[in-house]
Design an enzyme around this catalytic site. Structure first.
Site, PDB file in Angstrom:
ATOM      1  CG  HIS A  93     -23.004   3.721  23.888  1.00 48.14           C
ATOM      2  ND1 HIS A  93     -22.945   4.220  22.605  1.00 48.14           N
ATOM      3  CD2 HIS A  93     -22.107   2.707  23.935  1.00 48.14           C
ATOM      4  CE1 HIS A  93     -22.061   3.535  21.902  1.00 48.14           C
ATOM      5  NE2 HIS A  93     -21.517   2.614  22.689  1.00 48.14           N
ATOM      6  NE  ARG A 145     -41.099  -1.290   8.932  1.00 39.74           N
ATOM      7  CZ  ARG A 145     -40.107  -1.731   9.695  1.00 39.74           C
ATOM      8  NH1 ARG A 145     -39.977  -1.297  10.937  1.00 39.74           N
ATOM      9  NH2 ARG A 145     -39.237  -2.598   9.236  1.00 39.74           N
ATOM     10  CG  HIS A 173     -22.022  -4.905  25.038  1.00 39.95           C
ATOM     11  ND1 HIS A 173     -21.200  -5.827  24.422  1.00 39.95           N
ATOM     12  CD2 HIS A 173     -21.358  -3.711  24.954  1.00 39.95           C
ATOM     13  CE1 HIS A 173     -20.103  -5.228  23.982  1.00 39.95           C
ATOM     14  NE2 HIS A 173     -20.172  -3.953  24.301  1.00 39.95           N
ATOM     15  CG  HIS A 204     -19.382   5.776  23.125  1.00 41.76           C
ATOM     16  ND1 HIS A 204     -18.992   5.482  21.838  1.00 41.76           N
ATOM     17  CD2 HIS A 204     -18.954   4.725  23.886  1.00 41.76           C
ATOM     18  CE1 HIS A 204     -18.376   4.323  21.820  1.00 41.76           C
ATOM     19  NE2 HIS A 204     -18.326   3.842  23.036  1.00 41.76           N
TER      20      HIS A 204
END
Length: 667
Positions: A122, A331, A79, A145
């Site tokens: 971050h 899960r 990114h 951040h």
């Protein structure tokens, strides 16, 4: 370290950004899944090849959304490369298309560095760290951040022998924060709208993450980032866009809202977020995770791998944290009990009313009245132990703000546009210059209720809905544009008619306060129209008509904020908020995962078989002996007791060749 022993960062490029560079260059090209090849010179590559920047490979861009969208495995590293590329492209476009701006190579380099390093700070799971964990551990600390990005940027320069002049370093950090006041000398104001645009939110950071996140989940997009970049133009120290691209800009903002609704705030992703925060909170006293904020050497290794570090520890004090993380692996997640969407202005009231304590108290109140009301007879079936055990620690109230980029305001109201007929004049567009079908509201609040234990599912929902039943919607405050218009009207001595607000309460259907009234009142529910109040014969609907204009009045144009259908719809002034009809369950409901039920049944069968084999162990010995005798006689014999049947394979020789006979499967 003295500056003369370090590499001068901005001098590494040797003016590679200039056009018509002949001969070999030192440009490296990074293949990207979104923007194709990204060309960067030695200055940017010197920053990329540092531990501080490489750390971003270990931080997921979408955090816990990866647990819902398996394709969303991209990280902050790629990114930041994308943002640096777009920042460099936009700065070069402005430099080449408007030479009068005086943009220098140093400006382009600093803007690109800011785009590259804007996310250096971050923490684990991206925004889970700075928006959830840190506020819960250090509630009095104001930290984001971007603060850590500045800290890590200083450490990157210092620990990798890179030198950046103090004015340039301050400029880069100011660009990251979008705050021109942080500069030590005057800089070009419009450059601060490239990486972190505080004016209208249109910046290359948003350009990249919207395109990248959409690509990661295989969501096709019609956005053309290249068109927007080459449409940009600086007018009066502000980046403006061609009016032809107004809908493209709104599509960008709408896509942002859609991503927040469907991906970033997905109910399962939020459940995992709360589980991670709970695990980190329980591990904090042992590992001092939050205390690493101020130390760049320790922060360097604070990534998503903190989860593995906790799970691999043999310290018994981390048992509770490990148990929560194990639930994520299998899960067994926190359960979303109920949800409701509210208008933007309700946030403060929602925080005040909906708390874990109020939900638990709401259930306890109903449970005490279970014998007094026939409507509560189902509570007789509730396990008394569960009813007594339910506490605030089992309930989570999640309030998430979702908007188009400018909170509850229309982002197009903060963007200036130009046209080919007036390329040097940037003005804000009126709503009817763009579209009359834009949303009536641009922000909302999603309220979700979770339970940490599935056995309390129905009880928590009952308590939440009891609180919801008594919730009163606050009135909608005027928007900034409304306040401005009212002030102008007072100053000019003029008046306006706002048709939706002038309609009397009797014109609304009290039986359905959430449904907006029709354009024309029905015969079954007559109402007094504006025209009748003004002494005219025919009632007016909600549509502005020529008859109103004939009175010398005007109707307010759409401003991107609506008087919500949930407010001011009853004569008493109290708004009834309905329950979510799609999530209703019985108080005794306890959800179970189909996959976990299947695994449990399989384990039960395996245990039963094991017990059966243990009981039959004495008979197994006789079966083995019989099988040996059967081998000698060439016959297949049973082994055990109906366990399986094994037959010897028959062979036959003929014409010097060995032929395989019939083969039977084991039973």
């Amino acid at each position: 370290m003295a500056s003369n022993t370090r590499r001068m960062l901005l001098e590494l490029d040797d003016r590679w950004t200039e056009e018509r560079v002949e001969g070999p260059t030192s440009v490296r090209r990074f293949k990207d899944s979104v923007h194709d090849y990204l060309p960067f010179g030695p200055t940017i590559c010197a920053i990329i090849d540092t531990p501080q920047f490489q750390r971003l490979r270990n931080i997921k861009q979408l955090g816990t959304s990866y647990y819902v969208w398996p394709g969303a495995s991209h990280n902050r590293f790629e990114h930041c490369l994308g943002v640096a590329y777009l920042a460099q492209t936009l700065a070069m476009h402005l430099k080449d298309s408007q030479p009068s701006l005086g943009i220098t190579q140093r400006d382009v380099q600093c803007v690109t560095i800011a785009g590259l390093c804007h996310d250096l700070g971050h923490g684990p799971w991206s925004h889970v760290w700075d928006s959830m964990f840190i506020p819960s551990i250090l509630p009095d600390k104001k930290w984001c951040h971007e603060d850590a990005s500045r800290m890590m940027f200083d450490a990157l320069l210092e620990e990798n022998d890179l030198y950046l002049a103090p004015d340039d370093a301050a400029f880069v950090k100011a660009l990251i924060m979008g705050d021109m006041s942080m500069c030590t000398k005057p800089e070009k104001p419009y450059l601060f709208q490239i990486v972190a645009n505080k004016t209208n939110g249109l910046d290359v950071d948003k350009f990249d993450y919207i395109a990248r996140d959409s690509h990661a989940i295989d969501q096709k997009s019609n956005l053309s980032l290249t068109r927007l970049i080459y449409s940009s133009r600086v007018i009066d120290n502000e980046i403006c866009y061609d009016i032809k691209d107004a809908l493209q800009i709104f599509e960008l903002c709408h896509t942002r809202m859609s991503l927040h609704k469907r991906i970033y705030t997905h109910k399962t992703a939020k459940a995992v977020e709360y589980m991670i925060v709970d695990a980190l909170t329980k591990a904090e006293s042992v590992m001092n995770i939050a205390r690493r904020l101020e130390n760049p050497k320790e922060y360097l290794y604070l990534t998503d791998y903190i989860q593995t570090e906790i799970e691999a520890s043999k310290d018994p004090r981390l048992a509770e944290a490990q148990a929560i993380l194990h639930r994520i692996r299998v899960r067994d997640l926190y359960r979303s009990v109920d949800f409701k969407v509210f208008p933007w202005h309700c946030m403060a009231k929602l925080k005040e009313v909906f708390t874990p304590e109020s939900v638990v108290n709401g259930f306890k109140k109903l449970y005490r009245l279970k014998h007094a009301s026939p409507e509560l007879k189902k509570l007789m079936e509730v396990n008394e132990e569960d009813a007594n055990a339910l506490g605030p620690e089992h309930v989570i109230i999640d309030l998430t703000a979702r908007h188009h980029g400018m909170q509850d305001l229309n982002p197009l109201d903060y963007v200036k546009f130009y046209s080919k007929h007036n390329p040097n004049k940037g003005v804000k567009a009126n709503p009817d210059d763009v579209s009359v079908t834009l949303p009536s509201a641009f922000g909302e609040i999603m309220l979700r209720v979770y339970t940490r234990e599935a056995r309390f599912f129905g009880l928590v929902q009952l308590g939440y809905r009891e609180v919801l039943r008594h919730f009163q919607m606050p009135s909608l405050p005027p928007s900034p544009r409304e306040r401005t218009e009212e002030a102008e009207e007072v100053e000019l001595g003029t008046g306006t008619i706002d048709l939706p607000l002038d309609l009397g309460p009797e014109s609304f259907d009290a039986a359905d306060p959430l449904t907006p009234p029709a354009d024309t009142p029905s015969a079954s529910s007559p109402s007094v129209g504006v025209g009748e109040k003004m002494g005219r014969g025919a009632p007016l609907g909600r549509t502005v008509s020529a008859s109103v204009a004939a009175l010398g009045t005007r109707a307010k144009a759409g401003i991107g904020r609506s008087r919500s259908a949930m407010v001011e719809r009853t004569t008493s002034g109290r708004v009834v908020v309905g329950e979510n009809q799609f999530t209703t369950v019985a108080p005794t409901y306890k959800p179970t995962s189909p996959t976990r039920v299947g695994k449990g049944a399989k384990r039960d069968r395996e245990r039963e078989c094991e017990r059966e084999r243990e009981r039959e162990a004495p008979a197994m010995g006789a079966g083995v002996g019989a099988a040996s005798a059967g081998e000698e006689s060439g016959k297949g014999m049973e082994k055990g007791k109906d366990t399986y049947l094994e037959l010897e394979v028959d062979t036959e020789e003929g014409d010097g060749e060995e032929k395989r006979g019939r083969k039977r499967s084991k039973v």
